[in-house]
Design a protein around this motif. Structure first.
Motif, short mmCIF file in Angstrom:
data_model
loop_
_atom_site.label_atom_id
_atom_site.label_comp_id
_atom_site.label_asym_id
_atom_site.label_seq_id
_atom_site.Cartn_x
_atom_site.Cartn_y
_atom_site.Cartn_z
N ILE A 118 -10.33 -5.42 -10.04
CA ILE A 118 -9.14 -5.89 -9.32
C ILE A 118 -7.99 -6.14 -10.29
N ASN A 119 -8.29 -6.74 -11.44
CA ASN A 119 -7.25 -6.99 -12.45
C ASN A 119 -6.64 -5.68 -12.94
N TYR A 120 -7.50 -4.69 -13.15
CA TYR A 120 -7.01 -3.37 -13.59
C TYR A 120 -6.12 -2.75 -12.50
N ALA A 121 -6.59 -2.82 -11.26
CA ALA A 121 -5.84 -2.22 -10.15
C ALA A 121 -4.48 -2.88 -9.99
N GLU A 122 -4.42 -4.17 -10.12
CA GLU A 122 -3.15 -4.89 -10.00
C GLU A 122 -2.18 -4.47 -11.10
N ARG A 123 -2.71 -4.25 -12.28
CA ARG A 123 -1.85 -3.82 -13.38
C ARG A 123 -1.26 -2.45 -13.09
N ILE A 124 -2.07 -1.54 -12.57
CA ILE A 124 -1.59 -0.20 -12.23
C ILE A 124 -0.55 -0.28 -11.10
N ARG A 125 -0.83 -1.10 -10.11
CA ARG A 125 0.08 -1.23 -8.96
C ARG A 125 1.46 -1.72 -9.41
N LYS A 126 1.50 -2.72 -10.28
CA LYS A 126 2.78 -3.26 -10.75
C LYS A 126 3.54 -2.27 -11.63
N LYS A 127 2.81 -1.52 -12.45
CA LYS A 127 3.46 -0.53 -13.32
C LYS A 127 3.99 0.65 -12.52
N VAL A 154 5.43 0.45 -9.62
CA VAL A 154 6.74 0.05 -9.07
C VAL A 154 7.85 0.33 -10.08
N ASN A 155 7.55 0.19 -11.35
CA ASN A 155 8.55 0.39 -12.41
C ASN A 155 8.52 1.80 -13.00
N LEU A 156 7.74 2.68 -12.37
CA LEU A 156 7.62 4.05 -12.88
C LEU A 156 8.96 4.79 -12.69
N LYS A 197 12.06 3.02 -5.28
CA LYS A 197 10.88 2.50 -5.95
C LYS A 197 9.62 3.13 -5.36
N LEU A 198 8.61 3.29 -6.20
CA LEU A 198 7.32 3.83 -5.77
C LEU A 198 6.33 2.70 -5.57
N THR A 199 5.50 2.81 -4.55
CA THR A 199 4.43 1.83 -4.35
C THR A 199 3.14 2.56 -4.00
N VAL A 200 2.03 1.92 -4.37
CA VAL A 200 0.72 2.48 -4.03
C VAL A 200 -0.14 1.39 -3.39
N SER A 201 -1.02 1.83 -2.50
CA SER A 201 -2.04 0.95 -1.93
C SER A 201 -3.37 1.32 -2.58
#
Length: 320
Positions: free
Chosen positions: A258-267, A269-271, A279-283
């Motif tokens: 979950i920690n890894y996934a959250e880091r990817i999700r936040k990055k 948005v700033n891609l 802005k890009l978002t992923v689920s």
């Protein structure tokens, strides 16, 4: 007068002519009944390195050594006899290692003919020949190794291409299935934790419709590079559908995943993607391996977690 045979032997008796037609490197010596040399061919002259006048004075046993070749033995020859003979040092010390298979033909009252075929080289010639063969073998081995290396590299490249998604550089769906199935068995056998994340871009169709598929491809490439940069050795990131991705985390518990996934999700948005202003978002959906899991149940549970993230409003991580 010295008699020379310039390798012309068509007028010789049939058995002699037949023998000469089967050899390409031979000597011919004409002997009288007392075994004095009275004639010879050019090959013999070249080998002895003597003057013609010097050769004509020699007897047979001054030229050759080995088996007994006296007149008493030779006069018993009805047709011809084979001898294994070596040149004496009196002829040439540099040819002291030169041996011949010789056939001596009886000419009845007219003496004898000796025909010899060289069957050994000088010692230095042998060394040179072996050295040359070794060099040829070394060169051939190097060329073969070079070809094998290029072939291995080509096979490696083909194998890599066969399991890689061309657009993103990530593993493709087929490789993902093979890898995940393998690490499931390993993790269950050794009781190691294993987590699986499935992620999907939110409203990706709108990006393709608004900006075009070229920009959509740039988004997928950028996200692929992000996953490659953030993946640990032993993990796998794969593109398993159009805008759907999966990450296998070896040795990662659900909490770590979950920690890894959250880091990817936040990055994400700033891609930054050229030509894209929004802005890009992923689920993302994540699950941890259970003892009763196989590939299908493991994947289905992660997929259900992704569906939950979509249903709950997108741009979030859900576990199952």
């Amino acid at each position: 007068m010295v008699k020379m045979f310039e390798d012309l032997y068509s007028d010789l008796p049939y058995p002699i002519n037949c023998f000469l037609n089967q050899v390409s490197d031979y000597i011919i010596i004409n002997l009288d009944k007392k075994l004095n040399i009275i004639g010879f061919n050019k090959n013999f002259l070249d080998i002895t390195q003597l003057e013609k006048e010097e050769i004509i004075k020699l007897k047979l046993n001054e030229v050759f050594t080995g088996e007994t070749i006296g007149y008493s033995e030779l006069k018993k020859i009805k047709n011809y006899k084979r001898f294994e003979l070596s040149l004496t040092k009196k002829i040439s010390t540099s040819y002291s290692y030169l041996n011949f298979t010789c056939y001596i033909f009886s000419l009845k009252e007219n003496g004898f003919y000796l025909f010899g075929q060289k069957n050994n080289l000088k010692q230095e010639d042998v060394i040179n020949k072996i050295s040359k063969l070794n060099n040829q073998l070394s060169n051939a081995t190097r060329e073969l190794n070079k070809k094998n290396f290029h072939l291995q590299e080509a096979n490696k490249k083909i194998k890599e291409l066969a399991r890689t998604d061309e657009l993103t550089g990530l593993s493709n769906y087929r490789h993902f299935i093979e890898y995940t199935d393998r690490v499931i068995s390993y993790s269950q056998r050794h009781l190691f934790p294993l987590s699986l994340i499935i992620c999907d871009f939110d409203k990706f169709k709108n990006i393709n419709d608004s900006y075009g598929h070229d920009v959509g491809d740039e988004v997928l490439k950028a996200f692929g590079q992000l996953l490659i940069a953030e993946s640990r050795k032993g993990d796998m990131a794969a593109r398993i559908g159009g805008e759907e991705f999966a990450i296998v985390l070896n040795g990662a518990s659900l909490e770590n995943g979950i920690n890894y996934a959250e880091r990817i999700r936040k990055k994400t948005v700033n891609l930054e993607v050229p030509s894209l202003s929004q802005k890009l978002t992923v689920s993302m959906g994540i699950t941890e391996l259970r003892n009763s899991d196989d590939y299908n149940t493991f994947f289905k549970r992660a997929d259900l977690a992704l569906y939950k993230a979509k249903e709950n409003g997108r741009n979030q991580v859900c576990s199952q």
